[in-house]
Design an enzyme around this catalytic site. Structure first.
Site, PDB file in Angstrom:
ATOM      1  N   TYR A  60       6.414  -4.666  -1.784  1.00 19.27           N
ATOM      2  CA  TYR A  60       6.629  -3.225  -1.931  1.00 19.27           C
ATOM      3  C   TYR A  60       8.125  -2.898  -1.998  1.00 19.27           C
ATOM      4  O   TYR A  60       8.863  -3.111  -1.034  1.00 19.27           O
ATOM      5  CB  TYR A  60       5.996  -2.443  -0.780  1.00 19.27           C
ATOM      6  CG  TYR A  60       4.496  -2.612  -0.657  1.00 19.27           C
ATOM      7  CD1 TYR A  60       3.711  -2.845  -1.783  1.00 19.27           C
ATOM      8  CD2 TYR A  60       3.859  -2.547   0.578  1.00 19.27           C
ATOM      9  CE1 TYR A  60       2.332  -3.015  -1.680  1.00 19.27           C
ATOM     10  CE2 TYR A  60       2.483  -2.723   0.689  1.00 19.27           C
ATOM     11  CZ  TYR A  60       1.737  -2.953  -0.446  1.00 19.27           C
ATOM     12  OH  TYR A  60       0.379  -3.126  -0.339  1.00 19.27           O
ATOM     13  N   HIS A 125      -1.730 -11.648  -0.459  1.00 19.84           N
ATOM     14  CA  HIS A 125      -1.625 -10.379  -1.197  1.00 19.84           C
ATOM     15  C   HIS A 125      -2.138 -10.480  -2.648  1.00 19.84           C
ATOM     16  O   HIS A 125      -1.544 -11.162  -3.468  1.00 19.84           O
ATOM     17  CB  HIS A 125      -0.151  -9.935  -1.191  1.00 19.84           C
ATOM     18  CG  HIS A 125       0.060  -8.515  -1.591  1.00 19.84           C
ATOM     19  ND1 HIS A 125       1.284  -7.910  -1.513  1.00 19.84           N
ATOM     20  CD2 HIS A 125      -0.776  -7.558  -2.067  1.00 19.84           C
ATOM     21  CE1 HIS A 125       1.196  -6.654  -1.921  1.00 19.84           C
ATOM     22  NE2 HIS A 125      -0.056  -6.423  -2.275  1.00 19.84           N
TER      23      HIS A 125
HETATM   24  P1  NAD Z   1      -2.735   6.227  -1.530  1.00 17.97           P
HETATM   25  O1  NAD Z   1      -4.054   6.470  -2.153  1.00 17.97           O
HETATM   26  O2  NAD Z   1      -2.655   6.176  -0.075  1.00 17.97           O
HETATM   27  O3  NAD Z   1      -1.742   7.313  -2.157  1.00 17.97           O
HETATM   28  C1  NAD Z   1      -0.404   7.359  -1.776  1.00 17.97           C
HETATM   29  C2  NAD Z   1       0.291   8.496  -2.522  1.00 17.97           C
HETATM   30  O4  NAD Z   1      -0.213   9.738  -2.045  1.00 17.97           O
HETATM   31  C3  NAD Z   1       1.790   8.534  -2.233  1.00 17.97           C
HETATM   32  O5  NAD Z   1       2.438   9.115  -3.351  1.00 17.97           O
HETATM   33  C4  NAD Z   1       1.880   9.473  -1.045  1.00 17.97           C
HETATM   34  O6  NAD Z   1       3.166  10.015  -0.929  1.00 17.97           O
HETATM   35  C5  NAD Z   1       0.839  10.498  -1.418  1.00 17.97           C
HETATM   36  N1  NAD Z   1       0.240  11.221  -0.284  1.00 17.97           N
HETATM   37  C6  NAD Z   1      -0.035  10.780   0.969  1.00 17.97           C
HETATM   38  N2  NAD Z   1      -0.602  11.747   1.711  1.00 17.97           N
HETATM   39  C7  NAD Z   1      -0.695  12.825   0.914  1.00 17.97           C
HETATM   40  C8  NAD Z   1      -1.197  14.130   1.101  1.00 17.97           C
HETATM   41  N3  NAD Z   1      -1.727  14.510   2.261  1.00 17.97           N
HETATM   42  N4  NAD Z   1      -1.147  14.999   0.070  1.00 17.97           N
HETATM   43  C9  NAD Z   1      -0.640  14.629  -1.128  1.00 17.97           C
HETATM   44  N5  NAD Z   1      -0.137  13.396  -1.375  1.00 17.97           N
HETATM   45  C10 NAD Z   1      -0.172  12.517  -0.363  1.00 17.97           C
HETATM   46  O7  NAD Z   1      -2.184   4.855  -2.165  1.00 17.97           O
HETATM   47  P2  NAD Z   1      -1.273   3.671  -1.621  1.00 17.97           P
HETATM   48  O8  NAD Z   1      -0.021   4.146  -0.987  1.00 17.97           O
HETATM   49  O9  NAD Z   1      -1.179   2.735  -2.760  1.00 17.97           O
HETATM   50  O10 NAD Z   1      -2.202   2.962  -0.530  1.00 17.97           O
HETATM   51  C11 NAD Z   1      -2.001   3.087   0.836  1.00 17.97           C
HETATM   52  C12 NAD Z   1      -1.470   1.825   1.460  1.00 17.97           C
HETATM   53  O11 NAD Z   1      -2.465   0.803   1.427  1.00 17.97           O
HETATM   54  C13 NAD Z   1      -0.240   1.206   0.798  1.00 17.97           C
HETATM   55  O12 NAD Z   1       0.947   1.831   1.245  1.00 17.97           O
HETATM   56  C14 NAD Z   1      -0.362  -0.214   1.255  1.00 17.97           C
HETATM   57  O13 NAD Z   1       0.107  -0.336   2.581  1.00 17.97           O
HETATM   58  C15 NAD Z   1      -1.869  -0.444   1.221  1.00 17.97           C
HETATM   59  N6  NAD Z   1      -2.341  -1.019  -0.058  1.00 17.97           N
HETATM   60  C16 NAD Z   1      -2.485  -2.351  -0.158  1.00 17.97           C
HETATM   61  C17 NAD Z   1      -2.894  -2.932  -1.348  1.00 17.97           C
HETATM   62  C18 NAD Z   1      -3.045  -4.415  -1.439  1.00 17.97           C
HETATM   63  O14 NAD Z   1      -2.885  -5.116  -0.457  1.00 17.97           O
HETATM   64  N7  NAD Z   1      -3.346  -4.964  -2.578  1.00 17.97           N
HETATM   65  C19 NAD Z   1      -3.154  -2.141  -2.460  1.00 17.97           C
HETATM   66  C20 NAD Z   1      -3.025  -0.772  -2.326  1.00 17.97           C
HETATM   67  C21 NAD Z   1      -2.628  -0.220  -1.128  1.00 17.97           C
END
Ligand code: NAD
Length: 317
Positions: A60, A125
């Site tokens: 990330y 990952h």
């Molecule tokens: P998400 O669906 O959580 O969306 C995040 C986005 O939404 C960001 O732009 C954030 O600023 C925004 N957001 C958060 N809260 C909000 C709200 N209340 N209103 C409006 N916008 C809002 O997607 P993500 O960040 O990709 O996924 C969450 C976490 O999961 C990642 O940070 C990571 O730690 C993990 N993840 C892991 C993998 C993997 O291992 N392959 C893949 C995806 C995500």
């Protein structure tokens, strides 16, 4: 009426995770720039509101997320045993490498960036980009040695296609893989993870579900440029978001509540980069009254694209 953030058990690990987990990918500035001060304030607010689980990866922001999270955890100063950190190995800005040599080096680099002596969970990952047989025969055994060395407490695997989880879990001794992290498969537009939950439960594997907002699809401001969804899926989600806005409702809140409703999922990892987002997401989780009517209307709008996903990974031999 509001209640406190619920803690849920993670498979057989004995860990109890807050049902809202802190996704730290935004701290790597992957959804727009975030300063150290903002990162610290966001993490501080997360602790204050009962979040105890933080997830990051060397991938990330090309190591930036781990560094920012490490600085924030240090600045906030909560005792180490009070929180749970997961990071990952095998995926880097430079590409994928799931070899034992690389993951051994990777954990040391991650611990240094995070300024920690151990991580609670180390996850391979996005394993669909590597050879699943290498994950089974080389990467996971390497992680077991890291467990014995005390650098990690539990082992996980992550990725998008759901078939990768049973492929690996069917081929490793029971109890070897403690946790899976699935993303974009338990949100209003895609619930395909549900079918896998009984199998995971039978194996005692903890379930982390990430991206309840479908990586920005279920937000008013929409997804980032790099989002892999089809134009059709993006358009349907934006129609749903506009519909909610017109009704004076927030699609992200609805999406958070939807994803957290299944208690077989230990924690819902949402990416957060501001104090306000932490507050909104925790409030969504703790609110007792749910807006079933708007949810039904949004589900109707998203019906034509329900469970639509996108390709990820390499063809497995
Ligand atoms: P998400 O669906 O959580 O969306 C995040 C986005 O939404 C960001 O732009 C954030 O600023 C925004 N957001 C958060 N809260 C909000 C709200 N209340 N209103 C409006 N916008 C809002 O997607 P993500 O960040 O990709 O996924 C969450 C976490 O999961 C990642 O940070 C990571 O730690 C993990 N993840 C892991 C993998 C993997 O291992 N392959 C893949 C995806 C995500």
């Amino acid at each position: 009426m509001e209640k406190t953030l619920e803690l849920r058990s993670l498979g057989n690990t004995g860990l109890k995770l807050s049902c809202v987990g802190f996704g730290a990918s935004p701290l790597g500035s992957v959804f727009g720039p975030v300063s150290d001060e903002e990162a610290i304030a966001t993490v501080r607010e997360a602790f204050r509101l009962g979040i105890n689980f933080f997830d990051t990866s060397p991938y990330y922001g090309g190591t930036l997320s781990e560094k920012a999270l490490g600085k924030a955890l240090k600045a906030v100063g909560v005792p180490r045993e009070k929180y749970i950190v997961s990071t990952k190995c095998g995926r880097y800005k430079e590409g994928f490498d799931f070899s034992a040599a690389r993951v051994n080096k990777s954990i040391d680099e991650s611990l240094e960036r995070l300024q920690l002596e151990y991580v609670d969970i180390l996850q391979c990952h996005d394993i669909e980009f590597g050879s699943l047989d290498q994950i089974i025969n080389e990467t996971i055994p390497a992680l077991q040695k890291l467990k014995e060395a005390g650098k990690i407490r539990f082992i996980g695997i992550t990725g998008l296609p759901l078939g990768i989880f049973s492929y690996v879990l069917d081929r490793v001794p029971l109890g070897t893989v403690d946790v899976i992290l699935s993303y974009c498969h338990y949100s209003i537009n895609d619930t395909t993870l549900e079918d896998l939950l009984p199998y995971l439960k039978s194996k005692g594997v903890g379930v982390i579900s990430a991206s309840p907002l479908a990586m920005g699809l279920l937000t008013e401001s929409g997804p980032p440029e790099w989002h892999p969804a089809s134009p059709e899926l993006k358009a349907a989600c934006q129609t749903a978001a506009a519909f909610c806005k017109k009704k004076g409702k927030d699609i992200s809140k609805l999406a958070m509540q939807y994803s957290m409703s299944n208690k077989d999922i230990s924690t819902v990892l949402v990416g957060m980069k501001s104090v306000e987002q932490v507050q909104v997401n925790v409030a969504a989780a703790t609110e007792v009254e749910k807006d079933e009517q708007t949810l039904a209307e949004v589900e109707e709008i998203l019906k034509p694209v329900k469970n639509q996903t996108w390709p990820s990974g390499i063809q497995q031999s």
